[in-house]
Enzyme design. Sequence first.
Site, mmCIF file in Angstrom:
data_model
loop_
_atom_site.group_PDB
_atom_site.id
_atom_site.type_symbol
_atom_site.label_atom_id
_atom_site.label_comp_id
_atom_site.label_asym_id
_atom_site.label_seq_id
_atom_site.Cartn_x
_atom_site.Cartn_y
_atom_site.Cartn_z
ATOM 1 N N VAL A 101 10.397 -8.635 -3.789
ATOM 2 C CA VAL A 101 10.873 -9.690 -4.443
ATOM 3 C C VAL A 101 11.563 -9.293 -6.153
ATOM 4 O O VAL A 101 13.165 -10.638 -5.734
ATOM 5 C CB VAL A 101 9.255 -9.918 -6.234
ATOM 6 N N LYS A 143 1.818 -8.465 -13.097
ATOM 7 C CA LYS A 143 0.011 -8.597 -13.801
ATOM 8 C C LYS A 143 -0.528 -7.891 -14.179
ATOM 9 O O LYS A 143 -1.791 -7.840 -14.883
ATOM 10 C CB LYS A 143 -1.067 -10.221 -12.420
ATOM 11 N N GLU A 201 5.573 -16.236 -15.210
ATOM 12 C CA GLU A 201 4.770 -17.611 -14.056
ATOM 13 C C GLU A 201 4.757 -16.785 -12.573
ATOM 14 O O GLU A 201 3.954 -17.044 -12.078
ATOM 15 C CB GLU A 201 6.342 -18.129 -14.178
ATOM 16 N N VAL A 252 1.411 -14.995 -11.561
ATOM 17 C CA VAL A 252 -0.032 -15.520 -11.232
ATOM 18 C C VAL A 252 0.658 -16.835 -10.072
ATOM 19 O O VAL A 252 0.555 -17.609 -10.202
ATOM 20 C CB VAL A 252 -0.961 -16.681 -12.146
ATOM 21 N N GLY A 309 2.057 -16.644 -7.189
ATOM 22 C CA GLY A 309 3.978 -16.448 -7.297
ATOM 23 C C GLY A 309 4.053 -18.091 -7.015
ATOM 24 O O GLY A 309 4.858 -17.554 -8.913
ATOM 25 N N GLU A 321 0.243 -6.196 -2.528
ATOM 26 C CA GLU A 321 0.252 -4.606 -3.561
ATOM 27 C C GLU A 321 0.434 -3.255 -2.519
ATOM 28 O O GLU A 321 0.369 -3.509 -1.679
ATOM 29 C CB GLU A 321 -0.719 -4.378 -4.866
ATOM 30 N N ASP A 335 -6.599 -7.497 -8.325
ATOM 31 C CA ASP A 335 -4.981 -8.436 -8.228
ATOM 32 C C ASP A 335 -5.922 -9.672 -8.563
ATOM 33 O O ASP A 335 -5.287 -10.093 -9.745
ATOM 34 C CB ASP A 335 -3.923 -8.331 -7.087
ATOM 35 N N LYS A 342 -5.121 -11.835 -12.598
ATOM 36 C CA LYS A 342 -4.405 -12.797 -12.508
ATOM 37 C C LYS A 342 -5.619 -13.586 -13.436
ATOM 38 O O LYS A 342 -5.534 -14.792 -14.416
ATOM 39 C CB LYS A 342 -4.387 -13.435 -11.069
ATOM 40 N N GLY A 397 5.386 -13.405 -1.394
ATOM 41 C CA GLY A 397 6.169 -13.429 -0.761
ATOM 42 C C GLY A 397 7.741 -13.045 -1.179
ATOM 43 O O GLY A 397 7.367 -13.693 -2.319
#
Length: 428
Positions: free
Chosen positions: A14, A103, A127, A130, A132, A188, A199, A203, A300
């Site tokens: 990311v 998260k 944002e 949760v 993506g 992850e 995960d 979320k 992604g």
Amino acid sequence: MKTLKVALLGCGNVGAQVARILLTDAEVLADRAGATLELTGIAVRNIGAKRDVEVPADLFTTDAEALIDESDIVIELLGGMEPASSLIRRALSRGASVITGNKALLAAQGGELNALAFENNAQLRYEAAVAGAIPILRPIMDSLSGDKITKVMGIVNGTTNFILDAMDSTGAQFDDVLKEAQDLGYAEADPTADVGGHDAASKAAILASLAFHTDFAFEDVHCEGITKITAADVAAAKDAGMVIKLLAIAERSEAGIGVRVHPTLLRRTHPLAAVHGAFNAVFVEAENAGELMFYGAGAGGAPTASAVMGDTVAVARRMASGGPLPAISAQQPVKVMDFCDITTSYWIGLEVNDEPGVLASIAQIFASNGVSIETLRQDSNPESNAGTAELLLVTHRSTEKALAATLAAVADLAAIKEVTSVLRVEGN
Ligand SMILES: NC(=O)C1=CN([C@@H]2O[C@H](COP(=O)(O)OP(=O)(O)OC[C@H]3O[C@@H](n4cnc5c(N)ncnc54)[C@H](O)[C@@H]3O)[C@@H](O)[C@H]2O)C=CC1
Ligand SMILES: N[C@@H](CC=O)C(=O)O
Ligand code: NA
């Protein structure tokens, strides 16, 4: 035009995409934010490592603290608890605003971090944490702030949806598909967080906290992953016109608020059944709005970077124009429901001796525990397993407590060879 110094922590899946957007779309971002967003540095572990994007080498540093101390906005994309938590606290304490997709950290320390941001007149936005790219937290916090949310239910983990979808459509093996999800940058760093449901549980805690104006932590979420789902479960579901999805569900009832993550059977006609690959979708039910559905890329590098950049522009806009922070809504005390009081429908697979009276004894146990059977199917087993049959029952809604008592009594019957599967069913 004002210049805001932006520090990026982490240059992985990311982070690298965030760096790309900050560098290549600088003009557009400045127009939207009303301030120039200057990427002043990227904190990494290894300056010489090969990256997915081209970034001027002089932006890399291993000194995250020094970078933070010179910044107006800090984007944390390291993942994990430490040093992410200390670095975010350092930034907020000096009044810098923070954007994160972490998260796991938010589900553990979100209440404290939000309070720290507020005390320091700083903004904390997440944002990306949760689902993506899907705008879901801001719609819950802003657009639905005049309504009362009653239920949030969704597919919020791309990796497990990718795996379950491939098992369903191609009969692929669990391990092969997991490797593919890792290669595509969905999983992850430790993929047990994905397949173990943790995960999604993080979320779910974040969604429930915002939807119900309270502070849910990871420990408040009942969590089951997909590691026990077999190809046979997936095939049996398919045969019955259903599909298995890992759902996060947060629901308000008179008994309190229940938050859970577990593999769930859905009829193929349910909108969530049509969510394929690494896509995510979240259903929100509110008293006045009714049912809403949010759908899109849940994982992604580039999709998640889109959410990070949306938060960055929003934070920068306020820093450019000044003005006080919007007040956070008062936290409501909440009664977290015991998992045993959760109500849902169940799909139960049993291998039984094919002999007179078996069905009657099973039905008697269900009835005496107040669990009503909606459908029942019996298939005789092939000759290799002659004298036995497979039973598949779907119940009407009942509590976990009643179901557990029913299953314990059924398993004790001499004619029961094995309880082959127990799955929850939603969306009846
Ligand atoms: N990949 C995805 O689809 C999504 C990821 N996220 C979250 O975004 C965050 C980042 O995720 P990814 O980019 O996928 O992870 P990643 O593992 O690809 O990248 C993290 C990077 O941070 C670096 N790093 C870790 N500790 C460091 C330290 N102490 N100092 C300097 N660098 C350090 C790692 O070397 C790695 O390059 C995580 O919190 C993740 O949960 C959120 C939504 C979607
Ligand atoms: N590992 C996560 C990444 C996004 O949050 C997922 O698979 O959804
Ligand atoms: Na999102």
